[in-house]
Enzyme design. Structure first.
Site, PDB file in Angstrom:
ATOM      1  CE  LYS A   1     -49.005 -31.441  20.929  1.00 56.06           C
ATOM      2  NZ  LYS A   1     -50.297 -32.178  20.846  1.00 56.06           N
TER       3      LYS A   1
ATOM      4  CG  MET B   1     -62.097 -38.178  16.473  1.00 60.53           C
ATOM      5  SD  MET B   1     -62.901 -38.147  18.068  1.00 60.53           S
ATOM      6  CE  MET B   1     -64.585 -38.531  17.610  1.00 60.53           C
ATOM      7  CG  LEU B   2     -55.596 -37.761  13.921  1.00 58.52           C
ATOM      8  CD1 LEU B   2     -54.718 -38.623  13.022  1.00 58.52           C
ATOM      9  CD2 LEU B   2     -54.873 -37.457  15.237  1.00 58.52           C
ATOM     10  CB  ALA B   3     -55.972 -30.893  13.728  1.00 57.62           C
TER      11      ALA B   3
ATOM     12  CG  HIS C   1     -23.632 -37.832   7.138  1.00 54.86           C
ATOM     13  ND1 HIS C   1     -24.060 -38.769   8.029  1.00 54.86           N
ATOM     14  CD2 HIS C   1     -22.367 -37.468   7.511  1.00 54.86           C
ATOM     15  CE1 HIS C   1     -23.100 -38.997   8.912  1.00 54.86           C
ATOM     16  NE2 HIS C   1     -22.057 -38.224   8.623  1.00 54.86           N
TER      17      HIS C   1
HETATM   18  P1  NAI Z   1     -57.559 -42.105  22.806  1.00 54.57           P
HETATM   19  O1  NAI Z   1     -58.619 -42.792  22.063  1.00 54.57           O
HETATM   20  O2  NAI Z   1     -56.276 -41.764  22.155  1.00 54.57           O
HETATM   21  O3  NAI Z   1     -57.179 -42.949  24.107  1.00 54.57           O
HETATM   22  C1  NAI Z   1     -58.110 -43.267  25.100  1.00 54.57           C
HETATM   23  C2  NAI Z   1     -57.561 -44.415  25.918  1.00 54.57           C
HETATM   24  O4  NAI Z   1     -58.397 -44.578  27.041  1.00 54.57           O
HETATM   25  C3  NAI Z   1     -57.540 -45.741  25.174  1.00 54.57           C
HETATM   26  O5  NAI Z   1     -56.284 -46.341  25.339  1.00 54.57           O
HETATM   27  C4  NAI Z   1     -58.657 -46.526  25.855  1.00 54.57           C
HETATM   28  O6  NAI Z   1     -58.420 -47.916  25.851  1.00 54.57           O
HETATM   29  C5  NAI Z   1     -58.622 -45.954  27.256  1.00 54.57           C
HETATM   30  N1  NAI Z   1     -59.868 -46.066  28.019  1.00 54.57           N
HETATM   31  C6  NAI Z   1     -61.124 -45.933  27.551  1.00 54.57           C
HETATM   32  N2  NAI Z   1     -62.004 -46.060  28.566  1.00 54.57           N
HETATM   33  C7  NAI Z   1     -61.273 -46.263  29.701  1.00 54.57           C
HETATM   34  C8  NAI Z   1     -61.592 -46.438  31.080  1.00 54.57           C
HETATM   35  N3  NAI Z   1     -62.859 -46.412  31.492  1.00 54.57           N
HETATM   36  N4  NAI Z   1     -60.582 -46.619  31.950  1.00 54.57           N
HETATM   37  C9  NAI Z   1     -59.295 -46.628  31.537  1.00 54.57           C
HETATM   38  N5  NAI Z   1     -58.942 -46.462  30.248  1.00 54.57           N
HETATM   39  C10 NAI Z   1     -59.907 -46.273  29.337  1.00 54.57           C
HETATM   40  O7  NAI Z   1     -58.283 -40.825  23.424  1.00 54.57           O
HETATM   41  P2  NAI Z   1     -57.715 -39.473  24.035  1.00 54.57           P
HETATM   42  O8  NAI Z   1     -56.322 -39.645  24.529  1.00 54.57           O
HETATM   43  O9  NAI Z   1     -58.759 -39.027  24.993  1.00 54.57           O
HETATM   44  O10 NAI Z   1     -57.693 -38.526  22.791  1.00 54.57           O
HETATM   45  C11 NAI Z   1     -58.927 -38.224  22.132  1.00 54.57           C
HETATM   46  C12 NAI Z   1     -58.705 -37.963  20.672  1.00 54.57           C
HETATM   47  O11 NAI Z   1     -57.978 -36.781  20.493  1.00 54.57           O
HETATM   48  C13 NAI Z   1     -57.970 -39.088  20.009  1.00 54.57           C
HETATM   49  O12 NAI Z   1     -58.858 -39.706  19.122  1.00 54.57           O
HETATM   50  C14 NAI Z   1     -56.843 -38.451  19.292  1.00 54.57           C
HETATM   51  O13 NAI Z   1     -56.944 -38.754  17.917  1.00 54.57           O
HETATM   52  C15 NAI Z   1     -57.017 -36.957  19.482  1.00 54.57           C
HETATM   53  N6  NAI Z   1     -55.757 -36.385  19.918  1.00 54.57           N
HETATM   54  C16 NAI Z   1     -54.714 -36.373  19.071  1.00 54.57           C
HETATM   55  C17 NAI Z   1     -53.511 -35.878  19.463  1.00 54.57           C
HETATM   56  C18 NAI Z   1     -52.379 -35.906  18.525  1.00 54.57           C
HETATM   57  O14 NAI Z   1     -52.590 -36.042  17.324  1.00 54.57           O
HETATM   58  N7  NAI Z   1     -51.161 -35.788  18.995  1.00 54.57           N
HETATM   59  C19 NAI Z   1     -53.295 -35.342  20.812  1.00 54.57           C
HETATM   60  C20 NAI Z   1     -54.448 -35.431  21.624  1.00 54.57           C
HETATM   61  C21 NAI Z   1     -55.623 -35.922  21.174  1.00 54.57           C
END
Ligand code: NAI
Length: 469
Positions: free
Chosen positions: A54, A322-324, A448
Site C-alpha cells: 500500500k 486469505m485476508l488480514a 453531499h
Molecule cells: P490470487 O488467488 O488472488 O490470484 C492468483 C491468480 O493466479 C488467479 O487468478 C489464478 O487463476 C492465477 N493462476 C494460478 N496459477 C497460474 C498459472 N500457473 N499461470 C497463470 N495464472 C495462474 O493470488 P495472489 O494474487 O497470489 O494473492 C495471494 C493471496 O493474498 C490472495 O488469496 C489474497 O487474498 C491475498 N492478498 C490480498 C490482498 C488484498 O486484500 N488487497 C492483496 C494481496 C494479496
C-alpha cells in the site's frame, strides 16, 4: 530444557491473526506469549504484504497524478522525475513504524515475544528453537496463526532478482522495462499497477479466461477494461510452462497461449503471483495429531478448535479468504471464546479489496453466486459519472453494483469499482451485518457531495428509482 514460564495462551505467529489474538487474550486477563521467528512483528501483512504494497501504491499513484492528472487541474510540473530508492526507503519507514507499533502494543499488554520457531507436541507442549537454543513451553491453550506463503511454480524458479515473488517485487532496485506478471489476482494487479505507473510495460499472464476469479464477473470484466486503458496488457487462458534467466539477465517465459500455440515472451523481471498456501512446515502437525485438509489447511470447528485438545488455529492456515482482516476477526473471536465469551465471525460480511486505481471492493454474494444459489434477486448499477464528487475529482471510472433479494429487498451483495471503493464498502459491510434492506440504505442521508452518494443512488435504483441518473 523445560521452561518454568507457563502461559495461559501461547500464540504461534505474530501476523494480523496472531498479534490480534495475543492482544485480545491479554486484555481479557490471560498471560500470553507469542512465538515468532522474525524479530520484526506483524507477519507477512506488515512486513512484506499489505502495508509495504500500500505504501508503494500510494507513492506510485501520486507520481501518476503529478504526471498525468495534475495538468487538467491547472497544475504544471516541470522536470518531474522518479526516485525509486527514496520511494522504497519511505515504504521501509512505514513498515518500521507499524511493526514497531505492534512491539509497543505487546509491551503495553505484557505479551512476551518469544523469538524462534515452534513445534507442537501431542501433549500440547511447544518446543521453541532459535539458533541452537531449544526450550519447551507449556500453556493452557495454543493458537496456531502461522499464515501462508507464496505458491511456487515448478519450472519458474524464484531467484529474487529476475524472477521474484511478491517479497522481491516490493524491493526491486530499478523499474523494469518489461514486467511479466504470472497470475491476474490481487498481488499481480496491485504490484503490476505500481510498476505500470512507474513506466514499465506490464503483461499479465492468467491461466483462466478472466482476472480475479473470485470477483463478480461483470465487475472483473469492467476492471480489466480500465486497467487495459491504463496500459496494462493481459493474456488470458495462458499457461506458463517455464521461465529461464538468460545470459544477459533477462527472462524468457515459455507459454502456451489461448489458441494452444507454444511461444515465448521476454521480460526483465517476472513476478510470480499465483496464490498462497498455508504455512505449516516444522509445526509437527502430523506427529501431534492435528488434522489438515487436502490443501494443507488446518481443520477447525466453529470455535477454531483443531483435532488436538486445547490447540486452535486461525487466519490463512485455516479455510476461508486469505485476508488480514478475516484473520484479525478470528483472532478476537478465539481469544474471547477462551475467556468464556461468545466470540463469533460473520463470514457473510467479510469485505475484500483490490487497492489499484480505481479500487475494487466487494462484500457478500457475487451475481454468479446468487444465480448458483437460485435466489430470486435484483441488481442495480449506478455509475460514478453521475456522482457530483466523482466528477469534481475527475475520477469517473466505475460504478456501484448492489444485489438484493427481490422479495424481501434484503441486501445480498455489494461490488464497487471506483475511487475510494475501499472506504465506501464499509457502509455496505455494516448493512449486511445488520441485515439491512436496499431501502434502509436508500433512506439513509448521505452527505453531499460525497462519493457515498453513489451507494445511496444504487440502493434507490433497486427500489423506486434514482434521483440523479
Ligand atoms: P490470487 O488467488 O488472488 O490470484 C492468483 C491468480 O493466479 C488467479 O487468478 C489464478 O487463476 C492465477 N493462476 C494460478 N496459477 C497460474 C498459472 N500457473 N499461470 C497463470 N495464472 C495462474 O493470488 P495472489 O494474487 O497470489 O494473492 C495471494 C493471496 O493474498 C490472495 O488469496 C489474497 O487474498 C491475498 N492478498 C490480498 C490482498 C488484498 O486484500 N488487497 C492483496 C494481496 C494479496
Amino acid at each position: 530444557m523445560v521452561s518454568e514460564n507457563n502461559y495461559d495462551v501461547l500464540v504461534i505467529g505474530a501476523g494480523p491473526g496472531g498479534y490480534v489474538a495475543a492482544i485480545r487474550a491479554a486484555q481479557l486477563g490471560m498471560k500470553v506469549g507469542c512465538i515468532e521467528k522474525e524479530r520484526s512483528l506483524g507477519g507477512t501483512c506488515l512486513n512484506v504484504g499489505c502495508i509495504p504494497s500500500k505504501a508503494l501504491l500510494e507513492s506510485s499513484e501520486l507520481y501518476i497524478q503529478a504526471k498525468d492528472k495534475l495538468p487538467a487541474h491547472g497544475v504544471q510540473i516541470q522536470g518531474l522525475s522518479l526516485d525509486l530508492k527514496k520511494c522504497m526507503e519511505r515504504k521501509d519507514q512505514v513498515v518500521a513504524q507499524l511493526t514497531g507499533g505492534v512491539a509497543g502494543l505487546f509491551k503495553k499488554n505484557k505479551i512476551d515475544h518469544i523469538l524462534g520457531t515452534a513445534q507442537i507436541h501431542a501433549d500440547g507442549s511447544v518446543t521453541v528453537r532459535q539458533n541452537k537454543e531449544e526450550s519447551k513451553l507449556k500453556a493452557k491453550h495454543v493458537i496456531i496463526a502461522t499464515g501462508s506463503k507464496a505458491i511456487a511454480l515448478k519450472d519458474v524458479p524464484i531467484d529474487g532478482r529476475a524472477i521474484v515473488d511478491s517479497t522481491g517485487a516490493l524491493a526491486l532496485p530499478r523499474v523494469p522495462k518489461h514486467l511479466i506478471v504470472i497470475g491476474g489476482g490481487y498481488i499481480g494487479l496491485e504490484l503490476g499497477s505500481v510498476y505500470l505507473r512507474y513506466g514499465s510495460k506490464v503483461t499479465v499472464l492468467e491461466a483462466l479466461d478472466r482476472i480475479v476469479p473470485a470477483m463478480d464477473l461483470e465487475v472483473g470484466k469492467a476492471f480489466q477494461r480500465i486497467l487495459q486503458k491504463q496500459g496494462m496488457e493481459f493474456q488470458l487462458s495462458t499457461k506458463v510452462q517455464k521461465a529461464t534467466v538468460q545470459a544477459d539477465g533477462s527472462v524468457e517465459v515459455g507459454i502456451q497461449d489461448a489458441s494452444g500455440k507454444n511461444t515465448s515472451l521476454q521480460a526483465d523481471v517476472v513476478l510470480v503471483a499465483v496464490g498462497r498456501r498455508p504455512q505449516t512446515e516444522g509445526l509437527g502437525l502430523q506427529e501431534a495429531g492435528i488434522k489438515t485438509d487436502e490443501k494443507g489447511r488446518i481443520l477447525v470447528d466453529k470455535n477454531f478448535k483443531t483435532s488436538l485438545a486445547n490447540v486452535y488455529a486461525i487466519g490463512d492456515v485455516i479455510a476461508g479468504p486469505m485476508l488480514a482482516h478475516k484473520a484479525m476477526e478470528e483472532g478476537v473471536a478465539v481469544a474471547e471464546n477462551l475467556a468464556g465469551q461468545a466470540g463469533h465471525v460473520n463470514y457473510e460480511a467479510i469485505p475484500s479489496v483490490v487497492y489499484t486505481w480505481p479500487e475494487v471492493a466487494s462484500v457478500g454474494l457475487t451475481e454468479e453466486q446468487a444465480k448458483e444459489k437460485k435466489l430470486d434477486y435484483k441488481t442495480f448499477k449506478y455509475p460514478f459519472t453521475a456522482v457530483g464528487k466523482a466528477i469534481a475529482m475527475g475520477e469517473k471510472d466505475g460504478w456501484v453494483k448492489l444485489i438484493a433479494d427481490k422479495k424481501t429487498d434484503r441486501l445480498l451483495g455489494a461490488h464497487i469499482l471506483g475511487p475510494r471503493a475501499s472506504d465506501l464498502i464499509a457502509e455496505l459491510v455494516l448493512a449486511l451485518e445488520f441485515s439491512a434492506s436496499a431501502e434502509d440504505i436508500a433512506r439513509t442521508s448521505h452527505a453531499h457531495p460525497t462519493l457515498s452518494e453513489g451507494v445511496k443512488e444504487a440502493a434507490l435504483g433497486l427500489g423506486g428509482g434514482t434521483i440523479h441518473a
